[in-house]
Design a protein around this motif. Structure first.
Motif, PDB file in Angstrom:
ATOM      1  N   UNK A   1       0.812  -1.225   0.000  1.00  0.00           N
ATOM      2  CA  UNK A   1       0.000   0.000   0.000  1.00  0.00           C
ATOM      3  C   UNK A   1       0.841   1.269   0.000  1.00  0.00           C
ATOM      4  N   UNK A   2       1.971   1.260   0.706  1.00  0.00           N
ATOM      5  CA  UNK A   2       2.804   2.456   0.777  1.00  0.00           C
ATOM      6  C   UNK A   2       3.733   2.612  -0.400  1.00  0.00           C
ATOM      7  N   UNK A   3       4.271   1.497  -0.881  1.00  0.00           N
ATOM      8  CA  UNK A   3       5.257   1.557  -1.960  1.00  0.00           C
ATOM      9  C   UNK A   3       4.671   2.008  -3.299  1.00  0.00           C
ATOM     10  N   UNK A   4       3.494   1.500  -3.738  1.00  0.00           N
ATOM     11  CA  UNK A   4       2.962   1.973  -5.024  1.00  0.00           C
ATOM     12  C   UNK A   4       2.823   3.492  -5.097  1.00  0.00           C
ATOM     13  N   UNK A   5       2.374   4.112  -3.993  1.00  0.00           N
ATOM     14  CA  UNK A   5       2.230   5.571  -3.990  1.00  0.00           C
ATOM     15  C   UNK A   5       3.588   6.258  -4.069  1.00  0.00           C
ATOM     16  N   UNK A   6       4.543   5.784  -3.276  1.00  0.00           N
ATOM     17  CA  UNK A   6       5.855   6.428  -3.224  1.00  0.00           C
ATOM     18  C   UNK A   6       6.645   6.246  -4.518  1.00  0.00           C
ATOM     19  N   UNK A   7       6.658   5.022  -5.033  1.00  0.00           N
ATOM     20  CA  UNK A   7       7.433   4.775  -6.256  1.00  0.00           C
ATOM     21  C   UNK A   7       6.740   5.370  -7.479  1.00  0.00           C
ATOM     22  N   UNK A   8       5.422   5.422  -7.475  1.00  0.00           N
ATOM     23  CA  UNK A   8       4.710   6.062  -8.591  1.00  0.00           C
ATOM     24  C   UNK A   8       5.082   7.542  -8.673  1.00  0.00           C
ATOM     25  N   UNK A   9       5.160   8.196  -7.513  1.00  0.00           N
ATOM     26  CA  UNK A   9       5.538   9.610  -7.492  1.00  0.00           C
ATOM     27  C   UNK A   9       6.993   9.786  -7.924  1.00  0.00           C
ATOM     28  N   UNK A  10       7.869   8.913  -7.426  1.00  0.00           N
ATOM     29  CA  UNK A  10       9.285   8.973  -7.795  1.00  0.00           C
ATOM     30  C   UNK A  10       9.474   8.712  -9.287  1.00  0.00           C
ATOM     31  N   UNK A  11       8.793   7.666  -9.782  1.00  0.00           N
ATOM     32  CA  UNK A  11       8.878   7.338 -11.201  1.00  0.00           C
ATOM     33  C   UNK A  11       8.332   8.435 -12.086  1.00  0.00           C
TER      34      UNK A  11
ATOM     35  N   UNK B   1       6.660  -6.405  -7.891  1.00  0.00           N
ATOM     36  CA  UNK B   1       5.305  -6.962  -7.979  1.00  0.00           C
ATOM     37  C   UNK B   1       4.273  -5.944  -7.495  1.00  0.00           C
ATOM     38  N   UNK B   2       4.578  -5.259  -6.379  1.00  0.00           N
ATOM     39  CA  UNK B   2       3.639  -4.279  -5.820  1.00  0.00           C
ATOM     40  C   UNK B   2       3.419  -3.105  -6.764  1.00  0.00           C
ATOM     41  N   UNK B   3       4.488  -2.676  -7.442  1.00  0.00           N
ATOM     42  CA  UNK B   3       4.353  -1.548  -8.371  1.00  0.00           C
ATOM     43  C   UNK B   3       3.509  -1.918  -9.590  1.00  0.00           C
ATOM     44  N   UNK B   4       3.676  -3.137 -10.079  1.00  0.00           N
ATOM     45  CA  UNK B   4       2.852  -3.599 -11.201  1.00  0.00           C
ATOM     46  C   UNK B   4       1.386  -3.637 -10.778  1.00  0.00           C
ATOM     47  N   UNK B   5       1.133  -4.176  -9.581  1.00  0.00           N
ATOM     48  CA  UNK B   5      -0.239  -4.234  -9.077  1.00  0.00           C
ATOM     49  C   UNK B   5      -0.797  -2.829  -8.862  1.00  0.00           C
ATOM     50  N   UNK B   6       0.039  -1.917  -8.342  1.00  0.00           N
ATOM     51  CA  UNK B   6      -0.406  -0.543  -8.120  1.00  0.00           C
ATOM     52  C   UNK B   6      -0.721   0.177  -9.417  1.00  0.00           C
ATOM     53  N   UNK B   7       0.087  -0.077 -10.465  1.00  0.00           N
ATOM     54  CA  UNK B   7      -0.151   0.553 -11.766  1.00  0.00           C
ATOM     55  C   UNK B   7      -1.452   0.067 -12.393  1.00  0.00           C
ATOM     56  N   UNK B   8      -1.789  -1.198 -12.135  1.00  0.00           N
ATOM     57  CA  UNK B   8      -3.010  -1.764 -12.712  1.00  0.00           C
ATOM     58  C   UNK B   8      -4.266  -1.379 -11.937  1.00  0.00           C
ATOM     59  N   UNK B   9      -4.100  -1.016 -10.655  1.00  0.00           N
ATOM     60  CA  UNK B   9      -5.275  -0.744  -9.816  1.00  0.00           C
ATOM     61  C   UNK B   9      -5.901   0.620 -10.085  1.00  0.00           C
TER      62      UNK B   9
END
Length: 421
Positions: free
Chosen positions: A98-108, A329-337
């Motif tokens: 839950x925390x990583x998708x938000x943080x890495x999405x912003x960084x990316x 894996x979490x970032x892929x799931x976060x991008x798809x959600x």
């Protein structure tokens, strides 16, 4: 090699913590809370900083007395038992989805602007970010500390330049009159703002790597927290003055927008580099702390496993690679959600606040005298912040409740063969 290298100095420790507390938070949270509470967000920042002081001081005392890569999980084991320690360790790991998708999405998002055409997709930028995280983590904490100190100084320079170029006056920093009706807005803002001070519990995992943990670790926590609080408040003043809030676009682009308004479009590339660096620094400490927590659990309970091994640089390499795989894996799931940042932030905050709360419970049992009294105050404040989270606290409570179930006893009962009498 079974011990981590003691390479972190006071200066690099301050740099690591301050950039971790600022990192992703500076580029999204001030704009989000301004949209929630408007001018009253200035009061919310002050209230949060007052609340975080006893919490930070208690973590400093715990880290000074019990320096260990296990962090909060280790504190809980010292205060209670191994079962609760393992539950806290896995609760910390539950931050990843839950925390990583938000943080890495912003960084990316910042890195995406720097990539050439054909590679500038959100998912490619996020995967490249994770690859860089692995490289920096494997280089060791000494190299990482130097990098983050440089990033911290760049962030301070940016906020100072905003104040100078934005012509901030005494009128801009006048606090609005408080009223009872605004309490709900401030409470809702606090539920999001706690994201900005999560990182202290992750920093506790680095205590074992300080050259002089008893002296430098608590000082690094206190100075790092103070610096981060001042920068957040100063940045919020600028965002409120120029109205850089109130839309989903501003939630992640208020700083780039302000930079363009104050310095012109030619400043955009520099902001992208700084934004990526600041966000990267924040995730970097979490990557290292998660790997060290995993390594510490393996060292204590499965010392012969691959996860318990250290590289020639004194880094838990296998644990770092495992965390990198989960992050991907979490970032892929976060991008798809396609869920928004505020949703992820609130869920992650529920886990963070519960970890802080459990650390304060352990501190009340472990510490004595004035330190214990301070821990009691911190425990009460953590409880209040946890209640401010509302529905999102159910996420952390549900995970923690599942982790507390007697899985080992059930597994043993299921696997033990029965004999006929």
């Amino acid at each position: 090699m079974s011990q981590l290298k003691q390479e972190i100095t006071l200066q690099s420790g301050i740099g690591q913590l301050s950039t971790t507390l600022l990192g992703t938070g500076l580029f999204m949270v001030p704009a989000i809370v301004a949209g929630i509470a408007g001018q009253y967000s200035l009061w919310a920042w002050l209230l949060l900083f007052v609340a975080i002081c006893p919490i930070a001081l208690t973590f400093a005392k715990l880290g000074k007395s019990y320096p260990n890569a296990g962090g909060t999980a280790f504190f809980v084991r010292q205060a209670f038992n191994q079962k609760l320690e393992k539950s806290v360790a896995w609760l910390f790991m539950s931050i990843i989805p839950v925390g990583v998708p938000a943080a890495i999405a912003l960084t990316g998002g910042f890195l995406q602007q720097l990539l050439p055409s054909g590679l500038d997709s959100p998912l490619i930028a996020q995967v490249l970010t994770i690859a860089l995280l692995m490289l920096v983590s494997l280089a060791g904490s000494k190299s990482s500390g130097r990098l983050q100190m440089g990033i911290a100084l760049s962030i301070f320079a940016l906020v100072i330049s905003f104040w100078i170029r934005g012509d901030i006056t005494p009128q801009d920093i006048t606090m609005p009159t408080l009223s009872f009706d605004e309490g709900a807005k401030i409470g809702a803002a606090l539920a999001v703002m706690f994201w900005c001070f999560v990182g202290i519990e992750a920093f506790a995992h680095m205590g074992e790597e300080f050259k002089n943990p008893q002296r430098d670790f608590p000082i690094a926590i206190i100075i790092g927290s103070f610096v981060a609080g001042a920068v957040y408040w100063a940045c919020s003043v600028v965002i409120l003055k120029f109205g850089a809030y109130g839309t989903p676009e501003f939630d992640t682009a208020s700083i780039p927008w302000l930079s363009e308004q104050l310095f012109g479009p030619e400043f955009k590339l520099l902001i992208s580099v700084l934004g990526f660096s600041a966000c990267f620094a924040s995730i970097n400490l979490y990557t290292q702390s998660l790997a060290r927590m995993l390594w510490a659990q393996a060292r204590d309970y499965r010392p012969g496993s691959g996860m318990a091994r250290l590289s020639s640089r004194g880094v838990p390499a296998n644990a770092t690679f495992a965390i990198g795989a989960v992050l991907t894996f979490s970032c892929v799931a976060g991008a798809l959600s396609n869920l928004d940042l505020e949703f992820f932030v609130k869920l992650a905050n529920s886990v963070f606040v519960l970890i802080y709360l459990l650390a304060m419970v352990a501190a009340v049992k472990l510490l004595t005298g004035l330190s214990r009294a301070l821990a009691v105050i911190a425990l009460i404040l953590c409880t209040i912040v946890f209640l401010c989270l509302g529905w999102s606290m159910l996420y952390a409570l549900s995970i923690f409740g599942i982790l507390l179930l007697p899985w080992g006893k059930w597994r043993s009962t299921y696997m033990t063969p029965t004999t006929d009498s």
